[in-house]
Design an enzyme around this catalytic site. Structure first.
Site, PDB file in Angstrom:
ATOM      1  CG  HIS A 142      22.658-122.060 116.819  1.00  0.00           C
ATOM      2  ND1 HIS A 142      23.633-123.012 116.952  1.00  0.00           N
ATOM      3  CD2 HIS A 142      21.954-122.419 115.718  1.00  0.00           C
ATOM      4  CE1 HIS A 142      23.521-123.895 115.970  1.00  0.00           C
ATOM      5  NE2 HIS A 142      22.514-123.563 115.216  1.00  0.00           N
ATOM      6  CG  HIS A 174      31.763-117.643 122.389  1.00  0.00           C
ATOM      7  ND1 HIS A 174      32.663-118.177 121.503  1.00  0.00           N
ATOM      8  CD2 HIS A 174      31.100-118.700 122.920  1.00  0.00           C
ATOM      9  CE1 HIS A 174      32.542-119.491 121.499  1.00  0.00           C
ATOM     10  NE2 HIS A 174      31.605-119.842 122.359  1.00  0.00           N
ATOM     11  CD  GLU A 175      29.347-118.757 126.221  1.00  0.00           C
ATOM     12  OE1 GLU A 175      28.426-119.500 125.850  1.00  0.00           O
ATOM     13  OE2 GLU A 175      30.537-119.121 126.228  1.00  0.00           O
TER      14      GLU A 175
HETATM   15 ZN   LIG Z   1      30.928-121.741 122.691  1.00  0.00          ZN
END
Ligand SMILES: [Zn+2]
Length: 717
Positions: free
Chosen positions: A514, A507-508
């Site tokens: 991004h 997730h991180e």
């Molecule tokens: Zn997040």
């Protein structure tokens, strides 16, 4: 989670963080301000000469931050003054682009400072944070409420169609104009004065809330004097509890330290029911004990002043104001997303509770299972139904392997990138590791810092942020960090993760990607500077690869033998994926609906008794299940009172619609391939907020996103 502090339309110090909540700093905020060092010695005042302007952590001292940020504000205001007072007619270059270039010192010092107050804080940093909070709010207002500056932005906004701008420039002009208007640029002087006061008070109160909550969480742990009561906990957890007690001056006892969420990890294994109930009660009541760390008065005032702020700006409530520039657009759209899922989620939670109760009854328990019992018996149901034991899994998820052979490997398969560890750059804590990130052609894309383990100076949860942001104007490349809260292994032992922890690492790193792939010209729209209900999309999307067969087989190997996880165990994990989703979805929806309830209060009627209002709101939205308390109760809901998620906690769900829908696109197109990754990288991950994101998504997907893949994933269909 994303903590955004807007310093101007041009500068967004975005501290992206995820489901990081609550356990904020305990120390008193009255600590003496650090002595100011001679300016010439302050390394924050000049750009770092290390690779990619990596922070000079070996030279930065606590006392450097406040003077650097204050000097940064001074320089920024002077730059803005020059832009606003220019005798030249406004042009994109002399106004918008000049704003984008302004505030360099403030951005640089602020980015490192807020990273440290989240991940490695202490009384000196907390004092600086408390002192700076109102000043930063005033600084933002001084820029946005400057009539001469707004007049130039407004002129450019009116003329924008005829200025021959690129699509990104056009979008940046629109964003800048909206930012000024949303900050109150069109209000009369009297209303602007009131707004300035409210902003300053709000920023002081949110900082105070964070500091009180960290103290309350630390003080709220449960002290145990007899190790027999800890029956069920593994050796490492018991050792950690003994360490925690010792650090607290209670040598020879055991301290069960509270985590940020309502549910506490120890509750899954503690066999002593009385102790389970004690831990749950301590969790629920942590910041409402009538002492110095009681957050309720602060919350009441925050709700009141936000409602008034929204009223000043022409909105019926704070949620309407806050959501107006998000993907959802209105509180009604956000609320519908949540309330539409309530019936299926609560029905599922009730069915799960019935199963739990049947286990309690079968064992002759003689009690009604409650929130404190849920995880303990759910774990037994899980073992019975899926024959899956959490302890059986952990040896296959060793941190280093998950990182290199899982997270980095998946990103390599999809996007062609590679990561190489380096040890020559200074770090702020010995735990922190640094990696060079290279593109497929060998070009360096970014620096990546990983801070994996829990410690007292760190807030709870996990998050991502930038030390240096991608900037097409100056050519800087991103310097990005991920912070996790994994249990520190005993000396010489490997760090073994749960599957949840493993997913969090994916997730991180999704947030990190991004930031890493950002290719915008203007920093205000770079990387993760996107709406909250979009920012969790790339991160949640990246979680999907944790269970991709090719990725999984590459990393899930026994830490001692290197043997791959037996196929039957893999299948059990996949089958158990929808397990307990009734609870997980309901506790999330309850918190998100509480957030909406607090932030849809109209001005003049926003001062509420915290507990009574919470009870009423949960009943109103039909999520008042006694055995399923909200993931965060009002009194320790750090996302909305201490972070930047006020009227924004729904965003995780909003983004989840996108991440499942996007993953469905990958499935339809052959899954984990470089070609698919490239499309996603170009159309979603690299564009920041340089264009309309709903439209960008439609172009990527070829249609509107659908909620169906999400419901299916959670087993709620
Ligand atoms: Zn997040």
């Amino acid at each position: 989670m994303l903590r955004t502090l807007l310093l101007s339309s041009a500068i967004a110090l975005a501290l992206s963080a995820c489901d990081r909540a609550a356990t904020e700093s305990p120390m008193p905020t009255t600590a003496a301000a650090p002595a100011e060092p001679a300016q010439g010695e302050n390394p924050l005042l000049v750009a770092s000469t290390l690779a990619f302007q990596a922070p000079v952590f070996d030279r930065i001292q606590d006392a450097h931050y406040q003077p650097a940020i204050e000097e940064g504000m001074r320089q920024h205001l002077a730059e803005v003054r020059t832009i606003a007072d220019s005798a030249e007619p406004p042009t994109f270059a002399n106004t918008i682009e000049a704003l984008e270039r302004s505030g360099e010192l403030l951005s640089r010092a602020g980015a490192v400072f807020f990273a440290m107050t989240s991940a490695n804080t202490n009384p000196a940093l907390q004092a600086a944070e408390q002192a700076l909070a109102p000043k930063l709010a005033e600084h933002g207002d001084a820029i946005h409420l400057d009539p001469a500056l707004f007049a130039r932005v407004q002129t450019l906004h009116e003329q924008r169609a005829g200025l021959g701008l690129t699509p990104e420039q056009l979008f940046v002009v629109e964003r800048a104009y909206d930012t000024f208007v949303r900050a109150g640029a069109r209000l009369d002087a009297e209303k602007q004065a009131e707004l300035r006061t409210l902003n300053s008070e709000e920023s002081s109160l949110t900082t105070a809330f964070s500091n009180m909550l960290l103290a309350a969480t630390k003080a709220g742990g449960v002290l145990v004097d007899d190790v027999a009561k800890l029956d069920g906990l593994d050796e490492a957890t018991i050792a950690a509890a003994a360490e925690a007690a010792k650090a607290d001056g209670k040598d020879g006892q055991w301290l069960l330290v509270l985590q940020n969420t309502t549910q506490q990890p120890v509750l899954a294994s503690l066999t002593n029911r009385e102790l389970r109930e004690q831990v749950m009660a301590a969790s629920l009541a942590r910041a409402q004990k009538g002492d110095a760390n009681d957050t309720r008065a602060t919350i009441q005032r925050l709700a009141e002043l936000r409602a008034r702020k929204a009223e000043l700006l022409g909105y019926p409530n704070y949620a309407a104001y806050s959501i107006a520039d998000q993907m959802a657009g209105t509180p009604e759209v956000a609320l519908k997303l949540l309330t539409d899922t309530v019936p299926a989620a609560t029905a599922r939670a009730r069915a799960e509770l019935a199963k739990i109760q049947s286990v309690v009854d079968a064992q002759g328990g003689g009690f009604q299972a409650g929130a404190a019992d849920w995880d303990f018996y759910a774990e037994q149901v899980r073992k019975a139904e899926f024959d899956l034991d959490a302890e059986q899994i952990k040896p296959y998820f060793e941190l280093d392997r998950v990182l290199k052979d899982g997270v980095f490997f998946a990103a390599g398969q999809l996007y062609g990138i590679t990561a190489k560890e380096r040890t020559d750059l200074p770090v702020y804590h010995p735990d922190v590791r640094v990696f060079d990130i290279f593109d497929a052609d060998g070009t360096q894309l970014a620096l990546f810092y990983l801070d994996p383990f829990q410690r007292e100076s760190k807030q709870g949860g996990a998050w991502m942020g930038n030390f240096v942001e991608q900037n097409g104007l100056t050519g800087t490349i991103p310097v990005i960090y991920n912070v996790e809260n994994y249990t520190r292994p005993a000396a010489g032992q490997p760090a073994l993760l749960s599957f949840d922890d493993t997913t969090t690492l994916f997730h991180e790193f999704g947030h990190a990607l991004h930031g890493i792939f950002s290719k915008t010209t203007y920093p205000s729209v770079a990387g993760t500077n996107v709406p909250r209900d979009f920012v969790e999309f790339p991160s949640q999307f990246n979680e999907h690869w944790a269970l991709d067969p090719k990725v999984f087989a590459n990393y899930a190997k026994h830490y001692r033998t290197g043997e791959p996880m037996p196929q039957e165990l893999v299948e059990k994990i996949v089958r158990a994926r929808t397990f307990n989703q009734g609870y997980a979805t309901t506790e999330y929806l309850s918190a998100a609906l509480l957030d909406m309830a607090w932030h849809t209060l109209p001005a003049g009627d926003a001062k509420k008794d915290v507990e009574a209002f919470e009870k009423e709101a949960l009943a109103k939205y039909r999520v008042d299940l006694a055995a399923v308390p909200p993931r965060y109760r009002t009194n320790y809901f750090s996302h909305i009172w201490g972070g930047g998620y006020a009227a924004g906690y729904y965003a995780y769900f909003g983004a989840e619609v996108l991440d499942h829908d996007a993953f469905q696109w990958f499935r339809e197109n052959g899954g984990l391939t470089r070609a698919n990754g490239q499309v996603f990288r170009e159309r979603i991950l690299s564009i920041g907020h340089s264009r309309d994101l709903a439209q960008a998504y439609r172009e990527f997907r070829g249609k509107e996103p659908s909620v169906e893949p999400l419901l299916e994933h959670r087993g709620l269909k």
